[in-house]
Design a protein around this motif. Structure first.
Motif, short mmCIF file in Angstrom:
data_model
loop_
_atom_site.label_atom_id
_atom_site.label_comp_id
_atom_site.label_asym_id
_atom_site.label_seq_id
_atom_site.Cartn_x
_atom_site.Cartn_y
_atom_site.Cartn_z
N UNK A 1 0.83 -1.20 0.00
CA UNK A 1 0.00 0.00 0.00
C UNK A 1 0.87 1.26 0.00
N UNK A 2 1.98 1.23 0.71
CA UNK A 2 2.84 2.42 0.82
C UNK A 2 3.77 2.61 -0.36
N UNK A 3 4.13 1.53 -1.04
CA UNK A 3 5.09 1.66 -2.14
C UNK A 3 4.65 2.66 -3.19
N UNK A 4 3.37 2.63 -3.62
CA UNK A 4 2.97 3.62 -4.61
C UNK A 4 2.38 4.89 -3.99
N UNK B 1 2.65 5.17 13.61
CA UNK B 1 2.30 3.76 13.83
C UNK B 1 1.86 3.54 15.27
N UNK B 2 2.52 4.19 16.20
CA UNK B 2 2.13 4.09 17.61
C UNK B 2 0.70 4.57 17.81
N UNK B 3 0.37 5.72 17.21
CA UNK B 3 -0.99 6.26 17.32
C UNK B 3 -2.00 5.29 16.70
N UNK B 4 -1.67 4.75 15.53
CA UNK B 4 -2.59 3.83 14.85
C UNK B 4 -2.80 2.56 15.67
N UNK B 5 -1.74 2.04 16.26
CA UNK B 5 -1.85 0.82 17.08
C UNK B 5 -2.71 1.09 18.32
N UNK C 1 -2.27 3.64 5.05
CA UNK C 1 -1.49 2.72 5.89
C UNK C 1 -1.86 2.85 7.36
N UNK C 2 -2.17 4.07 7.79
CA UNK C 2 -2.58 4.26 9.18
C UNK C 2 -3.94 3.60 9.42
N UNK C 3 -4.86 3.75 8.47
CA UNK C 3 -6.17 3.12 8.60
C UNK C 3 -6.05 1.59 8.57
N UNK D 1 5.28 -5.20 12.22
CA UNK D 1 5.09 -5.38 10.78
C UNK D 1 4.90 -4.06 10.06
N UNK D 2 4.05 -3.18 10.62
CA UNK D 2 3.75 -1.90 9.98
C UNK D 2 4.98 -0.99 9.95
N UNK D 3 5.64 -0.85 11.09
CA UNK D 3 6.82 0.03 11.13
C UNK D 3 7.93 -0.55 10.25
#
Length: 196
Positions: free
Chosen positions: A16-19, A50-54, A127-129, A147-149
């Motif tokens: 998702x982040x690559x593009x 990522x911390x906020x999203x988690x 990515x946050x969602x 995984x996300x970070x």
């Protein structure tokens, strides 16, 4: 920590982040500042985001399971639609501007500039969602965080090291479509779990 959840999260966030605009923003920043300083600033921004999203995903996990699964499935579907639309937009885009270089900026100023740009760009980002959805779905906050970070750091590392080379071999719209396919797969898997 669950290695399967780490791997699934890494894969979902990576494609998702690559593009995504954050990849492009990191690429542009790396043409202006020293790449290692950009990567440090971007990495710090990703760690905070990522911390906020988690934490948000963990809070959502206290809702009823069916509500969480339905919400996660809808977010995955929305992510697929967004990525397909962005892919079409990039496919139709003809020109790309190259920003002026400013490689004489060193140290803290470059790190802070990179942090601020990516920190602002990531709020409400797909990515946050997805991170929020994955934490709520799997209830493995540490695994999803890892995984996300990890995915965000790898993507930003690719952007500062080989972004322009990567775009020579793989079209940006193809990456959007791959990300959309991953989101659709996650949505289908979530719907299957909801119905069984």
């Amino acid at each position: 920590m669950d290695p399967v959840v780490i791997g699934l999260t890494f894969l979902a966030i990576f494609v998702v982040e690559l593009p995504d605009k954050t990849f492009l923003a990191t690429l542009v920043l790396a043409t202006r500042y020293r790449p290692i300083l950009v990567w440090l600033g971007v990495g710090l921004a990703f760690a905070v985001q990522t911390t906020v999203a988690v934490l948000l995903g963990h809070a959502v996990s206290f809702l009823p399971d069916d509500a969480v699964r339905t919400g996660a499935g809808l977010m995955f579907l929305a992510g697929a639609v967004i990525l397909i639309r962005e892919g079409r937009g990039h496919q139709q885009a003809a020109a790309e501007e190259t920003p002026p270089t400013d490689r004489d900026v060193h140290g803290l100023r470059a790190v802070v500039a990179s942090f601020v740009v990516l920190f602002a760009a990531e709020w409400g980002d797909l990515s946050q969602l997805l991170t929020i959805s994955l934490v709520a779905k799997y209830e493995q906050p540490f695994s999803v965080f890892a995984g996300a970070l990890g995915a965000l750091l790898v993507v930003s590392g690719l952007a500062v090291l080989a972004g322009r080379q990567l775009q020579r071999f793989v079209s940006l719209h193809v990456l959007h479509y791959v990300g959309a396919a991953v989101c659709l797969t996650l949505a289908a898997f979530t719907a299957y779990e909801l119905l069984t």
